[in-house]
Write a protein that holds these residues in place. Structure first.
Motif, PDB file in Angstrom:
ATOM      1  N   HIS A 153       0.783  -1.223  -0.009  1.00 45.35           N
ATOM      2  CA  HIS A 153       0.005  -0.073  -0.225  1.00 45.35           C
ATOM      3  C   HIS A 153       0.975   1.127   0.120  1.00 45.35           C
ATOM      4  N   GLU A 154       0.680   2.038  -1.225  1.00 43.37           N
ATOM      5  CA  GLU A 154       1.563   3.109  -1.180  1.00 43.37           C
ATOM      6  C   GLU A 154       1.097   4.570  -0.606  1.00 43.37           C
ATOM      7  N   VAL A 155       1.657   5.052   0.601  1.00 45.69           N
ATOM      8  CA  VAL A 155       0.799   6.180   1.050  1.00 45.69           C
ATOM      9  C   VAL A 155       1.192   7.550   0.476  1.00 45.69           C
ATOM     10  N   VAL A 156       2.445   7.443   0.067  1.00 48.45           N
ATOM     11  CA  VAL A 156       3.016   8.922  -0.348  1.00 48.45           C
ATOM     12  C   VAL A 156       3.790   8.427  -1.928  1.00 48.45           C
ATOM     13  N   THR A 157       3.429   9.455  -2.737  1.00 41.20           N
ATOM     14  CA  THR A 157       3.982   8.896  -3.986  1.00 41.20           C
ATOM     15  C   THR A 157       4.817  10.046  -4.691  1.00 41.20           C
ATOM     16  N   ASN A 158       6.029   9.680  -5.022  1.00 39.10           N
ATOM     17  CA  ASN A 158       6.898  10.593  -5.723  1.00 39.10           C
ATOM     18  C   ASN A 158       6.777  12.018  -5.165  1.00 39.10           C
TER      19      ASN A 158
END
Lengths: 572, 336
Positions: free
Chosen positions: A41-46
């Protein structure tokens, strides 16, 4: 894959271009392509941004936007299971990939941290002094007497009145505001270059919030500290930071200098965020709020729905007599909203408990809808409670986690044995629809709901009995501004449609201004000032009311000021 | 605060004394209503060759023909003055018999307790700071492993490996240092299991707290974070478990002493049970009660020192309820 390659090439070219001739000094903190994930689960992206030396930058967003996660990633304090990728360079040095042992010398000395919840951020079983010594140990000062003096000086610097007493105290002996001062003191004691403040004032009263933010701004200027401020409040961010980064679901929506982002937001999300800040839009709900008010004013204002008359209540704690409510008097006409405003300890909660008949006053009378609340047994009050309901401030603790939404909304009907089974079903559906809870949510349990949804459940629960009066005890203080806006809209629509009378307890004056008709300002158990919203906000008489009004964050000098801050031009 | 603590301590102490006296009365009553009369059994034993007249004389001299309450009063006042009577088998003072074996048991028990604490702290530290790939999960399995192996099995295994195979100690000299050391391990390992279980659970809870993260942000390394921040708040429930574990230590020492062939309270009890030596048994039970009450008294006295939030109200240590509790009560009251 191709897109990623192109991105790398781009960065590379830009780096090559700037490398030979450094046009500007190296930023103190440079975050580049930061992503944080928990499992799959990605909560912060780039995410990427830069913070210059002595500069300030605010990360803004609702809960779940990833703003605190970014702060934790920079501080390398992510909870176990959290994995950060990308680059975080502090003073030119990459810190994300290095070992904990390698990063530890930077902790405290170079990067200070001011946490969100002061009450839980100090060890409860150790004295403040013992914990302050840990921060002082970072100073390389061998003499313990000098170290202690430095601690006491810092306590004085952050505005603690009696440093010696604070030094020997345990956390539970100090107020939230004092604890936050202690934590700020501990963070600045080793003179870090960067201070990360994660919602430093969200757990505090408005006047204390202003003082803490003023303190942070002053220290930032005096000590040339860079400030990374995390907040959900756009007005605070605009007032306190030079640059803004607006986040939603872990992705940057908009970033830039405060002046441009705040006064002319380019993204729709930033515009919405701005529209949801009560302080910036005092008249947003005025038409909805006053649908019935105009007709009611001419109507039967002579028989108020709620009549509180000279109510006094004292408590005896440890042999000392404490006056929690002193000579309280106010009336609320039917179909209007009366706000009780004050900070913690002002007696708001006692007023609510008296109004609900949970406490009996020492003297004075209270009647609701012509029915006396005072001087009656709990059994006799049951009939009054059918018409008088409470929505409690914290939706995270006020709902039984093992019940479904339907059971929760239905419970009051079962308790009061209202109607037949079909009628109860119908009422549950009706009340849930009124507060905007979809049918698909009825079978869920509170744990599977967001904070806003839970508060809607709490409102539906009180609504289902078709009461005339609802006491709203800080119903949105645990929620984000945009979620708060949704709840306020629900409340005002219900009032317009059903003619409900609200008693709205809050410390948030900007919010009160948006939705209340009349206001009582409480201070130390007394009502110091009361009147219509216009009277209180445009022409406050008492210094205490004025100090409350001045504490409302308004977004700083670059933006249109709310009416109360403008110099008043009085005709005649 | 100091005055409040002293009056709290005084009240707790007075309560402890009352509990000990009641325990003595209880064991006395239970023994006297038990079916069968061990005393006359002993006297009528043909080997002793007493005549009926002599038996009556002895019984009268010992006051055994008087009513039970009078006997209780005599016995209780003797107990308070430290006189525990004579053993029925050896005719020696019970206090002497106990004094002979007590040092051995105390040495074993305190060594076992020290080992249990050391094990608990080491495993507790490991579960928090040992990197995952170095078997953190394995450490978490230790308490249930320790609990599931009876201590006589551990004892026999230790004797076999370290006594017979490696020859580290001689089984026929059970009071030597190494023999005591391994006996203490056999006794301490199961005790440590309970302590470790509670300690790990609380360390997990405390290390999730915000203050732990804030302390790390001040540059604290794992050792200092553990010792200064996590251990004290985590040890609050552990103190209660330790107080209970001391009871197990007493019971466990009986088995361990048998396995390792040590002379101690355990072997004394064993002998006295098989010979129905009532004064000794009564003394040992009372001694166990005294130890148990004292340990719990110490736990009660330590608790307010560990947690400054504990309020001392009327001789009771009470954690203040939080604001949230009362608010939830408010909303519950309105719906009902």
């Amino acid at each position: 894959m191709a897109a990623q390659d192109r991105l790398t090439v781009n960065t590379f070219t830009r780096a090559e271009l700037t490398a030979p001739v450094p046009l500007r000094p190296l930023p103190l903190l440079r975050v580049d392509g930061l992503s944080v994930s928990y499992g799959p689960h990605e909560v912060v992206t780039n995410v990427g941004f830069e913070l210059g030396r002595g500069d300030s930058l605010a990360l803004i967003g609702e809960s779940g936007s990833g703003k605190s996660t970014i702060a934790r990633a920079v501080l390398r304090l992510l909870p176990s299971g959290g994995r950060a990728t990308g680059r975080v360079a502090f003073d030119g040095q990459e810190v994300l990939g290095i070992s904990e042992r390698g990063f530890r010398p930077l902790r405290g000395r170079a990067i200070g941290f001011v946490p969100q919840d002061p009450a839980n951020s100090l060890n409860p079983v150790r004295t403040i002094g013992a914990q302050a010594q840990e921060a002082a140990a970072l100073l390389d000062e061998p003499d313990s007497a000098i170290r202690k003096q430095l601690i006491l000086d810092t306590f004085a610097e952050v505005g603690l009145d009696n440093p010696q007493r604070v030094y020997g105290s345990y956390p539970h002996q100090l107020s939230g505001g004092m604890l936050q001062r202690v934590l700020i003191g501990l963070a600045i004691l080793p003179r870090p270059a960067l201070l990360v403040a994660d919602e430093p004032t969200s757990a505090l009263d408005v006047t204390i919030q202003k003082r803490i933010l003023d303190l942070l701004t002053r220290l930032q200027h005096d000590l040339k500290i860079s400030l990374l401020l995390i907040t959900h409040d756009l007005a605070i961010a605009a007032e306190r930071a030079n640059a803004l980064v607006v986040l939603k679901d872990g992705v940057i929506q908009e970033a830039g200098r405060t002046t441009s982002v705040f006064s002319s937001p380019a993204s729709s999300y930033a515009r919405k965020l701005r529209a949801d800040v009560p302080a910036l839009n005092p008249d947003r709900y005025a038409p909805l709020r006053d649908v019935r008010f105009h007709t009611l004013k001419t109507g039967d204002a002579s028989t108020p729905k709620i009549d509180v008359n000279a109510v006094t209540k004292t408590f005896t704690v440890d042999g000392k007599t404490l006056t929690a409510a002193s000579d309280l008097s106010f009336t609320v006409p039917a179909g209007t909203t009366h706000a009780l405003v004050g900070e913690s300890g002002s007696g708001k909660t006692t007023a609510v408990r008296l109004l609900l008949g949970l406490e009996q006053p020492d003297s004075g009378t209270i009647s609701v809808g012509g029915e006396q609340v005072t001087g009656r047994s709990p059994e006799a009050l049951r009939s009054a409670w059918r018409h008088l309901q409470l929505v409690y401030q914290n939706p995270f603790t006020s709902l039984d986690p093992t019940w479904t939404v339907e059971q929760l909304v239905r419970e009051p009907l079962d308790r009061f044995k209202v109607g037949a089974r079909e009628e109860r079903d119908e009422r549950v559906r009706e009340a849930s629809a009124d507060v905007g809870l979809g049918e698909h949510l009825l079978s869920r349990k509170p744990g599977a709901l967001s904070g806003g949804q839970r508060q809607r459940v709490a409102i539906a629960r009180s609504l289902v009995l078709k009461p005339d009066v609802i006491v709203l005890d800080e119903p949105t203080s645990a929620l984000d501004v945009s979620v708060q806006a949704g709840i306020i809209e629900v409340l005002l629509t219900l009032q317009a449609n059903l003619g409900l009378t609200y008693v709205f307890v809050s410390h948030d004056l900007a919010l009160v201004r948006q939705l209340a008709h009349t206001v009582s300002v409480m201070h130390r158990g007394r009502i110091v000032e009361h009147g219509t919203v216009a009277e209180i906000f445009d022409n406050p008489q008492q210094p205490y009311t004025r100090s409350l009004l001045e504490s409302i964050p308004s977004g700083g000098a670059g933006v249109a000021q709310p009416a109360h801050a403008r110099p008043r031009v009085t005709a005649g | 605060m100091r005055g409040a603590y002293l009056s709290y301590a005084a009240k707790r102490f007075a309560q402890a004394v009352v509990v000990i006296l009641l325990a003595y009365v209880f064991t006395f009553v239970v023994v006297s209503i038990l079916p069968g009369d061990p005393i006359t059994n002993v006297l009528r034993d043909p080997q002793n060759g007493f005549s009926e007249d002599q038996i009556r004389q002895i019984i009268a001299a010992q006051g055994l023909d008087r009513p039970i309450p009078v006997q209780l009063w005599t016995s209780l006042s003797n107990f308070v003055t430290g006189d525990l009577g004579l053993s029925m088998r050896s005719s020696r003072p019970v206090t002497t018999l106990i004094a002979e074996v007590l040092p051995s048991t105390l040495t074993l028990a305190s060594a076992a307790f020290a080992i249990a604490l050391l094990l608990a702290l080491t495993i507790g530290y490991g579960t928090q700071f040992l990197p995952k790939r170095f078997g953190q999960g394995l450490l978490r399995g230790f308490p249930s492993l320790f609990l599931s192996v009876p201590n006589f099995v551990i004892g026999l295994a230790l004797i076999h490996i370290f006594g017979f195979q490696l020859g580290l100690f001689r089984v026929i000299a059970p009071d030597s240092f190494w023999a005591t050391f391994f006996a203490a391990i056999a006794l301490g390992v199961p005790i440590s299991a309970r302590i470790t279980e509670v300690l790990i659970a609380n360390l997990d809870k405390e290390s999730e707290q915000e203050y732990a993260a804030v302390a790390r942000s001040r540059g604290l390394g794992p050792a200092r974070l553990f010792a200064r921040h996590l251990l004290k708040p985590s040890s609050l429930p552990v103190v209660t478990v330790i107080a209970l574990a001391i009871g197990e230590l007493l019971g466990g020492s009986l088995i361990t002493e048998t396995v390792f062939g040590r002379t101690g309270i355990g072997s004394l009890v064993q002998r006295s049970v098989s010979t129905q030596d009532l004064p000794v048994l009564q003394a040992v039970v009372s001694l166990a009660a005294v130890v148990f009450v004292l340990v719990n008294l110490i736990a009660d006295l330590v608790y307010p020192l560990l947690d400054p939030r504990v309020k001392l109200i009327g001789g009771q240590g009470v954690r203040p309820t939080t604001a949230d509790d009362s608010a939830t009560a408010t909303s519950a009251a309105v719906t009902s």
